[in-house]
Scaffold this motif. Structure first.
Motif, PDB file in Angstrom:
ATOM      1  N   TYR A  38     -15.371 166.611 155.037  1.00  0.00           N
ATOM      2  CA  TYR A  38     -15.462 165.700 156.187  1.00  0.00           C
ATOM      3  C   TYR A  38     -15.771 166.477 157.469  1.00  0.00           C
ATOM      4  O   TYR A  38     -15.209 166.227 158.525  1.00  0.00           O
ATOM      5  N   SER A  39     -16.674 167.428 157.345  1.00  0.00           N
ATOM      6  CA  SER A  39     -17.032 168.251 158.496  1.00  0.00           C
ATOM      7  C   SER A  39     -18.219 167.699 159.279  1.00  0.00           C
ATOM      8  O   SER A  39     -18.507 168.149 160.383  1.00  0.00           O
ATOM      9  N   ASP A  40     -18.914 166.704 158.704  1.00  0.00           N
ATOM     10  CA  ASP A  40     -20.058 166.115 159.416  1.00  0.00           C
ATOM     11  C   ASP A  40     -19.678 164.756 159.986  1.00  0.00           C
ATOM     12  O   ASP A  40     -18.798 164.063 159.462  1.00  0.00           O
ATOM     13  N   LYS A  41     -20.334 164.364 161.051  1.00  0.00           N
ATOM     14  CA  LYS A  41     -19.990 163.141 161.769  1.00  0.00           C
ATOM     15  C   LYS A  41     -20.133 161.889 160.906  1.00  0.00           C
ATOM     16  O   LYS A  41     -19.348 160.951 161.018  1.00  0.00           O
ATOM     17  N   LYS A  42     -21.129 161.858 160.045  1.00  0.00           N
ATOM     18  CA  LYS A  42     -21.378 160.676 159.232  1.00  0.00           C
ATOM     19  C   LYS A  42     -20.210 160.381 158.308  1.00  0.00           C
ATOM     20  O   LYS A  42     -19.767 159.227 158.192  1.00  0.00           O
ATOM     21  N   SER A  43     -19.675 161.399 157.661  1.00  0.00           N
ATOM     22  CA  SER A  43     -18.563 161.185 156.732  1.00  0.00           C
ATOM     23  C   SER A  43     -17.289 160.779 157.467  1.00  0.00           C
ATOM     24  O   SER A  43     -16.510 159.958 156.972  1.00  0.00           O
ATOM     25  N   VAL A  44     -17.086 161.333 158.674  1.00  0.00           N
ATOM     26  CA  VAL A  44     -15.894 160.965 159.454  1.00  0.00           C
ATOM     27  C   VAL A  44     -16.021 159.541 159.981  1.00  0.00           C
ATOM     28  O   VAL A  44     -15.045 158.786 160.002  1.00  0.00           O
ATOM     29  N   ARG A  45     -17.231 159.156 160.384  1.00  0.00           N
ATOM     30  CA  ARG A  45     -17.444 157.765 160.821  1.00  0.00           C
ATOM     31  C   ARG A  45     -17.135 156.801 159.686  1.00  0.00           C
ATOM     32  O   ARG A  45     -16.562 155.724 159.906  1.00  0.00           O
TER      33      ARG A  45
END
Length: 216
Positions: free
Chosen positions: A91-98
């Motif tokens: 979950y280091s990229d913005k898309k996965s956290v969104r």
């Protein structure tokens, strides 16, 4: 302020009378409009978790970001998602956290992971008011998760208005009123009853109806 229960019930019945029948179970939203509150001042904002006395038929989803023994405890408690220290890299990229922020209502985390979470997830979760709450030492994880599952987030940002889900269409009006009163009391604890300008109820796809609080 139990005297608010009856006006809330009456307003909800009015909402139901006016609303068109939909093919899904609509949520019941409480809208609180404030007066004379400068929302530009950080101290005048609110972002709190409020447990409701009557759980919603569609419970909140809880994600636990855990380390050590908390991982097993969270899984045994039935958390909707458990993310371990090793999983955080996914979950280091913005898309996965969104995607996480969209799927889960509340986040809980082990204290030792908060710095890492703040660095990787904070830019996405923070503005959405979804930064994890820290799991206290020796906390009963199941009790904690169950509490959050029946909770709502009461949040005020850049407008003097708060909207919170306090029920579902299939719930008893008295239970919806109790939930709404619980949220109202939390807001009044922060700002005072005199700062509550107007209160409304609505369904997901219905116009709002005012709650008659003037005589209370």
């Amino acid at each position: 302020m139990s005297s608010y229960v009856r006006p809330i019930e009456e307003a909800y019945r009015d909402v139901k009378r006016r609303a068109k029948k939909r093919r899904f179970n609509q949520s019941v939203d409480l809208i609180i409009k404030l007066r004379d509150v400068d929302v530009k001042k950080p101290e005048n904002r609110i972002n709190v978790t409020v447990p409701l006395p009557n759980p919603l038929s569609k419970q909140a989803k809880v994600c636990v970001i855990a380390s050590g023994a908390t991982i097993t405890a969270a899984r045994d408690a039935g958390a909707d998602l458990v993310i371990t220290r090793d999983d955080l890299g996914k979950y280091s990229d913005k898309k996965s956290v969104r995607r996480l922020a969209q799927q889960y209502d509340f986040f809980l985390a082990s204290p030792d992971l908060m710095v890492q979470i703040g660095r990787t997830m904070g830019p996405i979760l923070g503005p959405r008011g979804k930064m994890p709450d820290v799991i206290p030492p020796n906390a009963d994880t199941k009790v904690l998760i169950d509490r959050y599952r029946r909770s709502v987030r009461v949040r005020l940002r850049d407008q003097p208005q708060i909207m919170v889900k306090v029920g579902m269409e299939d719930m008893d009006p008295s239970k919806i009123a109790e939930n709404a009163l619980t949220v109202l009391e939390e807001v009044a604890r922060k700002y005072g009853w005199d700062k509550i300008k107007e209160v409304e109820l609505k369904l997901t796809m219905s116009p709002p109806v005012k709650v008659n609080i003037a005589a209370q």
